[in-house]
Design an enzyme around this catalytic site. Sequence first.
Site, short mmCIF file in Angstrom:
data_model
loop_
_atom_site.label_atom_id
_atom_site.label_comp_id
_atom_site.label_asym_id
_atom_site.label_seq_id
_atom_site.Cartn_x
_atom_site.Cartn_y
_atom_site.Cartn_z
N CYS A 1 -9.97 -137.25 -62.34
CA CYS A 1 -9.16 -138.24 -61.66
C CYS A 1 -8.08 -137.55 -60.85
O CYS A 1 -7.84 -136.35 -60.99
CB CYS A 1 -8.53 -139.19 -62.67
SG CYS A 1 -9.74 -139.94 -63.79
N ARG B 1 -11.43 -137.16 -55.73
CA ARG B 1 -11.48 -136.85 -57.16
C ARG B 1 -11.86 -138.07 -58.00
O ARG B 1 -12.13 -137.95 -59.21
CB ARG B 1 -10.11 -136.33 -57.63
CG ARG B 1 -9.68 -135.05 -56.97
CD ARG B 1 -8.34 -134.60 -57.53
NE ARG B 1 -8.45 -134.24 -58.92
CZ ARG B 1 -8.74 -133.03 -59.38
NH1 ARG B 1 -8.98 -132.05 -58.55
NH2 ARG B 1 -8.80 -132.79 -60.68
N TRP C 1 -11.85 -141.77 -61.75
CA TRP C 1 -13.30 -141.65 -61.90
C TRP C 1 -13.58 -141.94 -63.36
O TRP C 1 -13.17 -141.18 -64.24
CB TRP C 1 -13.77 -140.26 -61.51
CG TRP C 1 -15.26 -140.09 -61.51
CD1 TRP C 1 -16.13 -140.40 -60.51
CD2 TRP C 1 -16.05 -139.55 -62.58
NE1 TRP C 1 -17.42 -140.10 -60.88
CE2 TRP C 1 -17.40 -139.57 -62.15
CE3 TRP C 1 -15.76 -139.07 -63.85
CZ2 TRP C 1 -18.44 -139.12 -62.94
CZ3 TRP C 1 -16.80 -138.62 -64.65
CH2 TRP C 1 -18.12 -138.65 -64.19
N ASN D 1 -5.40 -137.37 -66.59
CA ASN D 1 -6.68 -136.82 -66.17
C ASN D 1 -7.20 -135.96 -67.31
O ASN D 1 -6.48 -135.11 -67.84
CB ASN D 1 -6.52 -135.96 -64.91
CG ASN D 1 -7.83 -135.36 -64.44
OD1 ASN D 1 -8.91 -135.86 -64.77
ND2 ASN D 1 -7.75 -134.28 -63.70
N GLY D 2 -8.44 -136.18 -67.72
CA GLY D 2 -9.02 -135.44 -68.83
C GLY D 2 -9.68 -136.36 -69.83
O GLY D 2 -9.98 -137.52 -69.53
N GLU E 1 -30.99 -126.93 -53.47
CA GLU E 1 -29.72 -127.37 -52.89
C GLU E 1 -29.94 -128.49 -51.88
O GLU E 1 -29.18 -129.47 -51.83
CB GLU E 1 -29.01 -126.19 -52.23
CG GLU E 1 -27.72 -126.54 -51.48
CD GLU E 1 -26.65 -127.15 -52.37
OE1 GLU E 1 -25.68 -127.70 -51.80
OE2 GLU E 1 -26.77 -127.13 -53.61
N LYS F 1 -28.34 -132.30 -52.16
CA LYS F 1 -27.52 -132.90 -51.11
C LYS F 1 -28.07 -134.29 -50.74
O LYS F 1 -27.32 -135.24 -50.57
CB LYS F 1 -27.50 -132.01 -49.87
CG LYS F 1 -26.62 -130.81 -49.99
CD LYS F 1 -25.16 -131.19 -50.02
CE LYS F 1 -24.33 -130.30 -50.88
NZ LYS F 1 -24.62 -130.15 -52.26
N GLU G 1 -27.57 -136.94 -53.69
CA GLU G 1 -26.22 -137.31 -54.09
C GLU G 1 -25.51 -138.18 -53.06
O GLU G 1 -24.60 -138.93 -53.44
CB GLU G 1 -25.38 -136.07 -54.44
CG GLU G 1 -25.03 -135.15 -53.32
CD GLU G 1 -24.27 -133.91 -53.80
OE1 GLU G 1 -23.61 -133.99 -54.86
OE2 GLU G 1 -24.31 -132.88 -53.13
N HIS H 1 -49.66 -128.02 -61.19
CA HIS H 1 -49.36 -128.19 -62.61
C HIS H 1 -48.67 -129.52 -62.86
O HIS H 1 -47.84 -129.63 -63.77
CB HIS H 1 -48.50 -127.02 -63.11
CG HIS H 1 -49.19 -125.70 -62.99
ND1 HIS H 1 -50.12 -125.26 -63.91
CD2 HIS H 1 -49.12 -124.73 -62.04
CE1 HIS H 1 -50.58 -124.08 -63.55
NE2 HIS H 1 -49.99 -123.73 -62.41
N LYS I 1 -15.38 -134.98 -56.96
CA LYS I 1 -15.46 -133.64 -56.41
C LYS I 1 -15.40 -132.55 -57.47
O LYS I 1 -16.26 -131.68 -57.55
CB LYS I 1 -14.32 -133.44 -55.41
CG LYS I 1 -14.30 -132.07 -54.73
CD LYS I 1 -15.49 -131.89 -53.83
CE LYS I 1 -15.44 -130.58 -53.08
NZ LYS I 1 -16.68 -130.35 -52.31
#
Length: 610
Positions: free
Chosen positions: A2, A27, A74, A100-101, A483, A487, A490, A506, A605
Amino acid sequence: MCGIMGYVGDKETQRVLTEGLRKLEYRGYDSVGIALNDGETLQHEKSKGRLEVLEEKLEGAPLAGSIGIGHTRWATHGRPSDENSHPHLDEQSKFAVVHNGIIENYMEIKREMKEAGYSFTSETDSEVISHLFSHLYDGEMVSTIQKVVDRLEGAYALGIVSEHDPERLYAVREASPLIIGSGDGESLISSDIPALLEHTRDVYILEDGEMAILSKEGVTLMETETGKELTRDIFRVDWDMEQAEKNGYDHFMLKEIFEQPTALRKTMTGRLDQEAKRVDFEELQWSPETIQQWNKITIVACGTAYHAGLIGKHVIEELTRIPVDVEVASEFRYRRPIIDEKTLVIVVSQSGETADTLAAMRQSQRLGANVLAITNVVGSSIAREADEVILTMAGPEIAVASTKAYTTQVLSFYLLGLYLAESKQTVTEQKYKQLIESIIELPEKIEGMLEHSQGIRWYSDSIKDAKSVFFLGRGLDHAVALEGSLKLKEISYIHSEAYAAGELKHGTLALIEEGTPVIALITQDEVSEKMLGNVKEVKARGAQVLGVAEEGNLDIWEYVDETCYIPNTPSILTPLLTVIPLQLIAYYTSLALGNDVDKPRNLAKSVTVE
């Protein structure tokens, strides 16, 4: 994960808080709130949703005061809602807290508080903190804070204001980032530096186990447990304010894609002598004897940084012949890894605060390994605690989907690989200089690709309605495919997967049907024929294939439906070019779908909690 903002001074506090929170929305952005002390009482307003929702509420009923705290969330404990938004107040509205946490023992505390007669209005772990302040208050804020944090287990950055002390703002840190800003007649707290730059460039980086008392007169730092005052030099931030703004681009992500050539050049500066064609890491204090003793390297990271690590593995093994493992930090920290004093552990984190990576680094140090950090944030926990640090010079990255942080991490691995190879004498002088010459050319080649960025937009329009998109590659191309897939998923929310192309038979081929978009990376010369065979396999099942290859490769035309070319460069360096069109595909697909490119749903982020 957050964002915390706090202010004490003579400016319009409500505006300072909301503008700071706007710079911290990357954030977290599922709920937001502020609380101000007007000298007599605490006033607060909060709401589910983006900052704009809160600002609409405040238009008709602004909050007054010269001291306050704010929070953009968040969600971890409790769904996004008005009640779960921060700040959290006690029942008498004497204390307001932003957090935050994660408080790991909050259920135990909550049961105790309920038994003592306290009632709760939210589902969060954070609300227990405000009630603890009410329950433990002894007439003095510092000693009360000490009592409160003594009860807390887990990670927390706290901003606290109280009706009992209308002239001071308090901040506490334990395993969650918090920055203190010191200005002229004002002091601030924030989860990240960009929110402070409008007001001051003089900051303190609060350490674990420390607290700060902020007033108009200045900042006092102290050890939380003992109350001992601390003396620390101010850190002067030299970022240009414009680096943290959009500068005419529609989105931060697009701006940051276009900033990659500059970021790469800055990361080379001071480390790559272009005239002498040598790599020199003056910041690394390893002796030749230390380098010679390493018999293994382990790279630990999460998400995009993990993908950079996969490229690092290829590069370091190719150039030094040292075996390299790449580990997901959240898995590594809960195993008994086989590392010792002969192991170099490389931790990679854009923010330098990634919780799992930080824990993995500390575990490695306990086991005797030498730890190198590759990070973008000077003064971050990982940068401070690692034995050695390579700072990527990407500048502030605001978009949740990482672009320039990733490419500067990859470049750092190239430079590190050459640095180690020269020390171990595992690469010829000719190859060494040829690679340096080619690395120097990469920013200009990327600039040329970006001049034609609109050329890939048509492809994004063609896949925006797809159920699934698949990326294929071999070797380094597979690492880049991972990657590119991340991208796309997300920020577009399209299901996307990347596969090592040799694994198609396979099981993966069962997912290919008529019209399925497949992006095939074909830049590695030694496996290009194998890749073309894999493209045939998906084409035979009806896939629509975009081939990404180097200029001049005309052989792929008869295999793929469309082509995207990158400039020629040695195969080992193609990842820094191949990823550019994949970043643009993700961006333009998200744009075509009408998504919030910079703030994708459910993501934040910096992952500063487990």
